[in-house]
Design a protein around this motif. Structure first.
Motif, PDB file in Angstrom:
ATOM      1  N   GLY A 160      54.377  44.281  43.512  1.00  0.00           N
ATOM      2  CA  GLY A 160      54.552  44.382  41.831  1.00  0.00           C
ATOM      3  C   GLY A 160      55.560  43.166  41.128  1.00  0.00           C
ATOM      4  N   LEU A 161      56.725  42.875  41.964  1.00  0.00           N
ATOM      5  CA  LEU A 161      57.508  42.051  41.743  1.00  0.00           C
ATOM      6  C   LEU A 161      57.002  40.533  41.778  1.00  0.00           C
ATOM      7  N   ALA A 162      56.196  40.400  42.818  1.00  0.00           N
ATOM      8  CA  ALA A 162      55.546  39.004  43.296  1.00  0.00           C
ATOM      9  C   ALA A 162      54.495  38.700  42.059  1.00  0.00           C
ATOM     10  N   SER A 163      53.884  39.606  41.439  1.00  0.00           N
ATOM     11  CA  SER A 163      52.875  39.453  40.508  1.00  0.00           C
ATOM     12  C   SER A 163      53.496  38.658  39.435  1.00  0.00           C
ATOM     13  N   ILE A 164      54.763  38.725  39.039  1.00  0.00           N
ATOM     14  CA  ILE A 164      55.527  37.990  37.988  1.00  0.00           C
ATOM     15  C   ILE A 164      55.377  36.343  38.398  1.00  0.00           C
ATOM     16  N   ASN A 165      55.238  36.104  39.419  1.00  0.00           N
ATOM     17  CA  ASN A 165      55.282  34.681  39.899  1.00  0.00           C
ATOM     18  C   ASN A 165      53.877  34.127  39.571  1.00  0.00           C
ATOM     19  N   LEU A 166      53.750  33.151  38.578  1.00  0.00           N
ATOM     20  CA  LEU A 166      52.470  32.508  38.225  1.00  0.00           C
ATOM     21  C   LEU A 166      51.460  31.887  39.110  1.00  0.00           C
TER      22      LEU A 166
ATOM     23  N   HIS B 225      51.498  33.021  42.412  1.00  0.00           N
ATOM     24  CA  HIS B 225      51.175  33.898  43.498  1.00  0.00           C
ATOM     25  C   HIS B 225      49.900  34.591  43.145  1.00  0.00           C
ATOM     26  N   LYS B 226      48.868  34.494  43.980  1.00  0.00           N
ATOM     27  CA  LYS B 226      47.544  34.969  44.080  1.00  0.00           C
ATOM     28  C   LYS B 226      47.024  36.165  45.087  1.00  0.00           C
ATOM     29  N   VAL B 227      46.460  37.139  44.761  1.00  0.00           N
ATOM     30  CA  VAL B 227      45.966  38.004  45.719  1.00  0.00           C
ATOM     31  C   VAL B 227      44.398  37.810  45.445  1.00  0.00           C
ATOM     32  N   GLU B 228      43.806  37.514  46.761  1.00  0.00           N
ATOM     33  CA  GLU B 228      42.487  37.033  46.639  1.00  0.00           C
ATOM     34  C   GLU B 228      41.563  38.090  47.292  1.00  0.00           C
ATOM     35  N   TYR B 229      40.425  38.542  46.734  1.00  0.00           N
ATOM     36  CA  TYR B 229      39.559  39.491  47.296  1.00  0.00           C
ATOM     37  C   TYR B 229      38.177  38.608  47.118  1.00  0.00           C
ATOM     38  N   PRO B 230      37.785  38.039  48.326  1.00  0.00           N
ATOM     39  CA  PRO B 230      36.702  37.289  48.496  1.00  0.00           C
ATOM     40  C   PRO B 230      35.396  37.757  47.987  1.00  0.00           C
ATOM     41  N   VAL B 231      34.398  36.929  47.645  1.00  0.00           N
ATOM     42  CA  VAL B 231      32.930  37.409  47.597  1.00  0.00           C
ATOM     43  C   VAL B 231      32.036  36.809  48.561  1.00  0.00           C
TER      44      VAL B 231
ATOM     45  N   ASP C 222      47.987  39.153  39.322  1.00  0.00           N
ATOM     46  CA  ASP C 222      48.099  38.334  39.998  1.00  0.00           C
ATOM     47  C   ASP C 222      46.829  38.398  41.141  1.00  0.00           C
ATOM     48  N   VAL C 223      45.959  39.320  40.488  1.00  0.00           N
ATOM     49  CA  VAL C 223      44.633  39.410  41.130  1.00  0.00           C
ATOM     50  C   VAL C 223      43.483  38.732  40.970  1.00  0.00           C
ATOM     51  N   ARG C 224      42.764  38.291  41.890  1.00  0.00           N
ATOM     52  CA  ARG C 224      41.479  37.452  41.734  1.00  0.00           C
ATOM     53  C   ARG C 224      40.313  38.092  42.593  1.00  0.00           C
ATOM     54  N   ILE C 225      39.127  38.276  41.896  1.00  0.00           N
ATOM     55  CA  ILE C 225      37.960  38.962  42.813  1.00  0.00           C
ATOM     56  C   ILE C 225      37.047  37.723  42.776  1.00  0.00           C
TER      57      ILE C 225
ATOM     58  N   ILE D 197      37.594  34.851  40.510  1.00  0.00           N
ATOM     59  CA  ILE D 197      37.766  35.258  38.955  1.00  0.00           C
ATOM     60  C   ILE D 197      39.061  36.052  38.619  1.00  0.00           C
ATOM     61  N   ALA D 198      39.844  35.600  37.840  1.00  0.00           N
ATOM     62  CA  ALA D 198      41.091  36.254  37.469  1.00  0.00           C
ATOM     63  C   ALA D 198      40.832  37.518  36.757  1.00  0.00           C
ATOM     64  N   VAL D 199      41.171  38.707  37.392  1.00  0.00           N
ATOM     65  CA  VAL D 199      41.087  40.165  36.820  1.00  0.00           C
ATOM     66  C   VAL D 199      42.358  40.909  36.393  1.00  0.00           C
ATOM     67  N   GLY D 200      43.656  39.893  36.402  1.00  0.00           N
ATOM     68  CA  GLY D 200      44.561  40.566  36.055  1.00  0.00           C
ATOM     69  C   GLY D 200      44.627  41.105  34.691  1.00  0.00           C
ATOM     70  N   GLY D 201      45.219  42.522  34.498  1.00  0.00           N
ATOM     71  CA  GLY D 201      45.237  43.070  33.425  1.00  0.00           C
ATOM     72  C   GLY D 201      44.148  43.712  32.844  1.00  0.00           C
ATOM     73  N   CYS D 202      43.103  43.558  33.729  1.00  0.00           N
ATOM     74  CA  CYS D 202      41.742  44.214  33.291  1.00  0.00           C
ATOM     75  C   CYS D 202      41.544  45.646  34.299  1.00  0.00           C
ATOM     76  N   ASP D 203      40.885  46.592  33.542  1.00  0.00           N
ATOM     77  CA  ASP D 203      40.470  47.714  34.435  1.00  0.00           C
ATOM     78  C   ASP D 203      39.325  47.495  35.188  1.00  0.00           C
TER      79      ASP D 203
END
Length: 491
Positions: free
Chosen positions: A140-146, A148-154, A67-70, A73-79
């Protein structure tokens, strides 16, 4: 003994039930309640385990939650390396976004990358990663929800140097200089030159829109905000202006450098308009005395002697202004006297200045603007103060010499002179302790007030004489008597 059986009356159908029958009917409901609680507990444990599993899995895998976006831009599953690559590609696209600034028919076009400060994507990714390490099992449970987004702004920001360049370009193209009303003097007297409103670019209003994420696309159009700027001094303020005071001093035009410096300073203060309550700074108006600004070497007072220095002559302008200000009845905020008495104004009425150290300041203590007129020509420097007619006063400046300090005569050997020769290189001047006063009179000449302006101490200037070597007799050292001299013979 009588035996009674207990009965319960049903309110619904008025049937009479025994307590046993009531308990039998309530039992299924209690069982269902316990089953529901059990199921909910199992679900809670299951969700906890799933969340814990996802948290541990993602945190140990070195990858971001899904659910992570920087920067949008979606970066979920990325190192972190993969996330950085994704952001770099997105940033390159954002930098190519066209930006158009416009005002009426004028358009200035650029690319966003030319206008913004560099973006530190490495720090952005690392900061997001460090925050992600703090997430717990329910994150981690919340990340299952499509959804749900965790935003890190630029955070984009304009390059201040580029902004300053554009402001200069637009000021010349779209701006208009604001001009205050001022006074001129012609053959018929005072002439009021009308003010002119200006137009200036509002920087903050123009440069306020920037992309909110790295996913932005499409042209950005920004209006150039132009504001009307009203003049501070209007012609109406300069009505009923008269000459409140005038004072003149004289200088030697043969001293070319000194006359040049004096003229520069006189021009700097000419046409200065001081608003009601405002403080005028001589140094702030004239500015630094440097070669780049046209100032030359001329004689100045350093300590208790004369030396050559940049800007010699400007103290005569400040002293002339000081006397004009005194005669206009304005307030003196800062003033210093010279170490040595000067010839161009009476003692106690000079005002020395030294940029960055000693300044001359006065305050407009009237409720109307005052105007400074300064002209140097043909060896005469004249400073006039103009203001509203109702503030014109009859003022007299006087001084009292409280003490005179004699000078010393100093002789110094100079091998370049002929034996016995003497040369006076500096005439001596006495020192003085002086008090200055300002007296104000009514229109009939009656004294209203007298105020003491200052108590000044001018050091004496020693007389300096250079002498050549002593005359040495061919018969011996100085003081040896010549036996052939009749005055040395004994009878």
């Amino acid at each position: 003994m009588l035996n009674y059986s207990k009965k319960v009356i049903s309110k619904k159908n008025n049937n009479i039930l025994s307590l046993g029958e009531v308990g039998a009917r309530a039992m299924p409901r209690i069982n269902i309640w316990y089953k529901e609680k059990y199921i909910l507990l199992l679900l809670a444990v299951l969700l906890f385990l799933i969340g814990l599993y996802l948290s541990v899995t993602f945190l140990n895998s070195g990858k971001f939650f899904s659910d992570v976006r920087i920067g949008g831009i979606a970066v979920g599953g990325c190192d972190r390396v993969q996330a950085l690559e994704a952001l770099e590609g997105a940033l390159a696209k954002v930098k190519s976004i066209p930006v158009s600034f416009y005002k009426d028919d004028y358009i200035y076009q650029a690319q966003l990358g030319d206008l913004i400060m560099p973006v530190d994507l490495n720090s952005l990714v690392e900061s997001a990663w460090q925050n992600e390490q703090k997430r717990n099992w329910y994150s981690g449970l919340a990340s299952i929800n499509l959804n749900h987004k965790v935003e890190y702004p630029v955070n984009f920001s304009y390059n201040p140097q580029k902004v300053a360049e554009l402001m200069q370009v637009w000021d010349k193209k779209l701006g208009r200089t604001t001009k205050d009303a001022y006074l001129e003097i012609d053959g018929q007297g005072l002439l009021v030159i009308k003010e002119q409103a200006g137009e200036v670019i509002n920087e903050s209003a123009t440069f306020q829109t920037l992309p909110a994420s790295l996913a932005e696309s499409g042209e950005i159009r920004l209006p150039i905000a132009v504001e009307r700027q009203e003049p501070k001094i209007t012609a109406a303020m300069l009505q009923d202006m008269v000459q409140l005071s005038v004072y003149s001093t004289y200088y030697n035009t043969a001293e070319k450098n000194r006359s040049h410096n004096l003229g520069l300073a006189a021009t700097s203060i000419n046409k200065s308009l001081v608003k009601p309550g405002e403080v005028f700074s001589y140094n702030g108006t004239v500015g630094p005395r440097t070669p780049e600004r046209g100032y030359l070497e001329a004689k100045i007072i350093v300590g208790n002697k004369y030396e050559s220095g940049l800007g010699g002559g400007i103290c005569q302008v400040s002293s002339t202004l000081y006397n004009a200000v005194l005669l206009a009845g304005l307030g003196i905020m800062e003033r210093y006297y010279h170490n040595l008495a000067v010839a161009y104004v009476p003692m106690g009425r000079d005002a020395t200045v030294d940029y960055g150290h000693l300044d001359f300041k006065f305050q407009n203590n009237t409720a109307a603007p005052v105007y400074v007129r300064s002209i140097s020509q043909g060896g005469k420097l004249t400073v006039s103060i103009y203001g509203n007619a109702k503030y014109k006063q009859k003022i007299e400046i006087t001084n009292v010499v409280n003490q005179t300090i004699p000078f010393n005569t100093i002789t110094e050997n100079d091998s370049t002179l002929e034996p016995g020769e003497q040369k006076v290189v500096q005439e001596g001047k006495p020192g003085y302790k002086v008090s200055a006063f300002r007296s104000t009179y009514d229109p009939n000449g009656k004294l209203i007030t007298t105020e003491q302006l200052s108590q000044d101490f001018y050091q004496p200037l020693d007389k300096l004489i250079l002498v050549g070597p002593e005359i040495v007799s061919p018969l011996g050292p100085p003081g040896t008597k010549d036996p052939k001299d009749p005055k040395t013979r004994s009878g």
